[in-house]
Design a protein around this motif. Structure first.
Motif, PDB file in Angstrom:
ATOM      1  N   GLY A  68       1.208  -1.238  -0.089  1.00 51.06           N
ATOM      2  CA  GLY A  68      -0.064   0.122   0.205  1.00 51.06           C
ATOM      3  C   GLY A  68       0.464   1.532   0.209  1.00 51.06           C
ATOM      4  N   LEU A  69       1.645   1.172   0.546  1.00 56.77           N
ATOM      5  CA  LEU A  69       2.742   2.252   1.106  1.00 56.77           C
ATOM      6  C   LEU A  69       3.457   2.746  -0.333  1.00 56.77           C
ATOM      7  CD1 LEU A  69       5.277   3.817   3.550  1.00 56.77           C
ATOM      8  CD2 LEU A  69       6.202   2.655   1.493  1.00 56.77           C
ATOM      9  N   THR A  70       4.503   1.877  -1.526  1.00 61.48           N
ATOM     10  CA  THR A  70       4.572   1.769  -2.545  1.00 61.48           C
ATOM     11  C   THR A  70       3.370   2.636  -3.412  1.00 61.48           C
ATOM     12  OG1 THR A  70       4.147  -0.283  -3.167  1.00 61.48           O
ATOM     13  CG2 THR A  70       6.363   0.309  -1.608  1.00 61.48           C
ATOM     14  N   LEU A  71       2.109   1.589  -3.114  1.00 56.79           N
ATOM     15  CA  LEU A  71       0.903   2.337  -4.429  1.00 56.79           C
ATOM     16  C   LEU A  71       1.046   4.428  -4.044  1.00 56.79           C
ATOM     17  CD1 LEU A  71      -1.764   1.951  -5.871  1.00 56.79           C
ATOM     18  CD2 LEU A  71      -2.661   2.336  -3.788  1.00 56.79           C
ATOM     19  N   GLU A  72       1.082   4.352  -2.216  1.00 57.19           N
ATOM     20  CA  GLU A  72       0.475   5.639  -2.027  1.00 57.19           C
ATOM     21  C   GLU A  72       1.714   6.312  -2.915  1.00 57.19           C
ATOM     22  OE1 GLU A  72      -2.319   5.092   1.410  1.00 57.19           O
ATOM     23  OE2 GLU A  72      -0.087   4.948   1.745  1.00 57.19           O
ATOM     24  N   ILE A  73       2.958   5.917  -2.677  1.00 57.11           N
ATOM     25  CA  ILE A  73       4.080   6.787  -3.164  1.00 57.11           C
ATOM     26  C   ILE A  73       4.020   6.750  -4.731  1.00 57.11           C
ATOM     27  CG2 ILE A  73       6.678   6.941  -3.472  1.00 57.11           C
ATOM     28  CD1 ILE A  73       7.461   5.589  -0.272  1.00 57.11           C
ATOM     29  N   ASP A  87      12.591   4.571   4.785  1.00 58.75           N
ATOM     30  CA  ASP A  87      12.705   3.579   4.136  1.00 58.75           C
ATOM     31  C   ASP A  87      13.981   2.766   5.436  1.00 58.75           C
ATOM     32  OD1 ASP A  87      12.982   0.674   3.467  1.00 58.75           O
ATOM     33  OD2 ASP A  87      14.490   2.018   2.232  1.00 58.75           O
ATOM     34  N   GLU A  88      13.151   2.408   6.501  1.00 57.76           N
ATOM     35  CA  GLU A  88      13.883   1.453   7.854  1.00 57.76           C
ATOM     36  C   GLU A  88      14.154  -0.004   7.253  1.00 57.76           C
ATOM     37  OE1 GLU A  88      12.699   3.674  11.966  1.00 57.76           O
ATOM     38  OE2 GLU A  88      11.940   2.334  11.651  1.00 57.76           O
ATOM     39  N   LYS A  89      12.814  -0.346   6.434  1.00 56.85           N
ATOM     40  CA  LYS A  89      13.067  -1.859   6.553  1.00 56.85           C
ATOM     41  C   LYS A  89      14.228  -2.202   5.481  1.00 56.85           C
ATOM     42  CE  LYS A  89      10.283  -6.262   5.602  1.00 56.85           C
ATOM     43  NZ  LYS A  89       9.273  -6.367   6.198  1.00 56.85           N
ATOM     44  N   SER A  90      14.475  -1.366   4.674  1.00 53.40           N
ATOM     45  CA  SER A  90      16.332  -1.508   3.199  1.00 53.40           C
ATOM     46  C   SER A  90      17.296  -2.650   3.955  1.00 53.40           C
ATOM     47  CB  SER A  90      15.851  -1.074   2.464  1.00 53.40           C
ATOM     48  OG  SER A  90      14.504  -1.277   1.364  1.00 53.40           O
ATOM     49  N   LYS A  91      17.227  -1.812   4.929  1.00 50.85           N
ATOM     50  CA  LYS A  91      18.706  -1.426   5.835  1.00 50.85           C
ATOM     51  C   LYS A  91      18.563  -3.472   6.675  1.00 50.85           C
ATOM     52  CE  LYS A  91      20.719   0.863   9.760  1.00 50.85           C
ATOM     53  NZ  LYS A  91      20.204   2.010  10.322  1.00 50.85           N
ATOM     54  N   TYR A  92      17.787  -3.508   6.831  1.00 52.43           N
ATOM     55  CA  TYR A  92      17.360  -5.124   7.457  1.00 52.43           C
ATOM     56  C   TYR A  92      17.368  -6.177   6.749  1.00 52.43           C
ATOM     57  CZ  TYR A  92      17.787  -1.965  11.673  1.00 52.43           C
ATOM     58  OH  TYR A  92      18.655  -1.109  12.174  1.00 52.43           O
ATOM     59  N   ARG A 104      12.344   4.539  -4.181  1.00 53.29           N
ATOM     60  CA  ARG A 104      13.239   5.615  -3.856  1.00 53.29           C
ATOM     61  C   ARG A 104      13.487   6.861  -4.777  1.00 53.29           C
ATOM     62  NH1 ARG A 104      16.212   2.719   1.161  1.00 53.29           N
ATOM     63  NH2 ARG A 104      17.727   4.137   0.785  1.00 53.29           N
ATOM     64  N   GLU A 105      13.621   6.368  -5.997  1.00 54.50           N
ATOM     65  CA  GLU A 105      13.753   6.880  -6.954  1.00 54.50           C
ATOM     66  C   GLU A 105      13.318   8.050  -7.223  1.00 54.50           C
ATOM     67  OE1 GLU A 105      16.453   7.790  -8.926  1.00 54.50           O
ATOM     68  OE2 GLU A 105      17.744   5.738  -7.595  1.00 54.50           O
ATOM     69  N   VAL A 106      12.088   7.575  -6.779  1.00 54.83           N
ATOM     70  CA  VAL A 106      10.521   8.961  -7.339  1.00 54.83           C
ATOM     71  C   VAL A 106      10.697  10.027  -6.070  1.00 54.83           C
ATOM     72  CG1 VAL A 106       9.537   8.065  -9.011  1.00 54.83           C
ATOM     73  CG2 VAL A 106       8.522   7.480  -6.336  1.00 54.83           C
ATOM     74  N   SER A 107      11.104   9.631  -4.280  1.00 55.93           N
ATOM     75  CA  SER A 107      11.070  10.732  -3.560  1.00 55.93           C
ATOM     76  C   SER A 107      12.355  11.673  -3.690  1.00 55.93           C
ATOM     77  CB  SER A 107      11.203   9.949  -2.453  1.00 55.93           C
ATOM     78  OG  SER A 107      10.328   8.692  -2.284  1.00 55.93           O
ATOM     79  N   ASP A 108      11.585  12.491  -3.104  1.00 58.61           N
ATOM     80  CA  ASP A 108      12.557  14.618  -3.242  1.00 58.61           C
ATOM     81  C   ASP A 108      13.918  13.990  -1.635  1.00 58.61           C
ATOM     82  OD1 ASP A 108      10.887  16.260  -4.811  1.00 58.61           O
ATOM     83  OD2 ASP A 108       9.401  15.384  -3.867  1.00 58.61           O
TER      84      ASP A 108
END
Length: 125
Positions: A68-73, A87-92, A104-108
């Motif tokens: 849902g979060l990625t759809l909203e982004i 993004d706390e998840k990718s690290k782990y 990540r690329e479309v985020s400011d």
């Protein structure tokens, strides 16, 4: 006053903490409505994003999927909204992280902790 849509999981209650501690914004919190019907809450969420200036997306390390979060982004990016992505998840979870490149690329701005993201949001006041 800018409006911020709070995108992310609904289990930990992080939205209430942001609303209580970050001032100078109007917040749209999808965890605050009680819609059970997916059509109703999706309609509400997308309309709230359209009405917002900023999407604050928080992908907690405990979030099971983030779909849902990625759809909203993606939707916010298509509308030209400013996006702050924590993004706390990718690290782990490198497996999850490799699928978040588009988000990540479309985020400011992208941060690895909510504290960093909130500090930046407060800067935008």
């Amino acid at each position: 006053m800018k409006t911020v849509y709070l995108s992310g999981g609904h289990r930990s209650g992080w939205q209430k903490s942001v609303i209580d501690n970050v001032h100078g914004f109007h917040f749209k919190d999808p965890s605050s409505h009680d819609f059970k019907d997916p059509k109703l809450y999706t309609t509400w969420d997308l309309e709230a994003i359209r009405e917002s200036d900023i999407l604050f997306a928080y992908f907690e390390s405990s979030n099971p999927s983030g779909y849902g979060l990625t759809l909203e982004i993606g939707y916010a990016a298509a509308l030209g909204k400013q996006i702050i992505f924590v993004d706390e998840k990718s690290k782990y979870s490198p497996d999850t992280g490799r699928y978040l490149h588009l988000a990540r690329e479309v985020s400011d701005k992208v941060f690895e902790s909510i504290d960093e993201g909130l500090k930046f949001l407060e800067y935008l006041r």
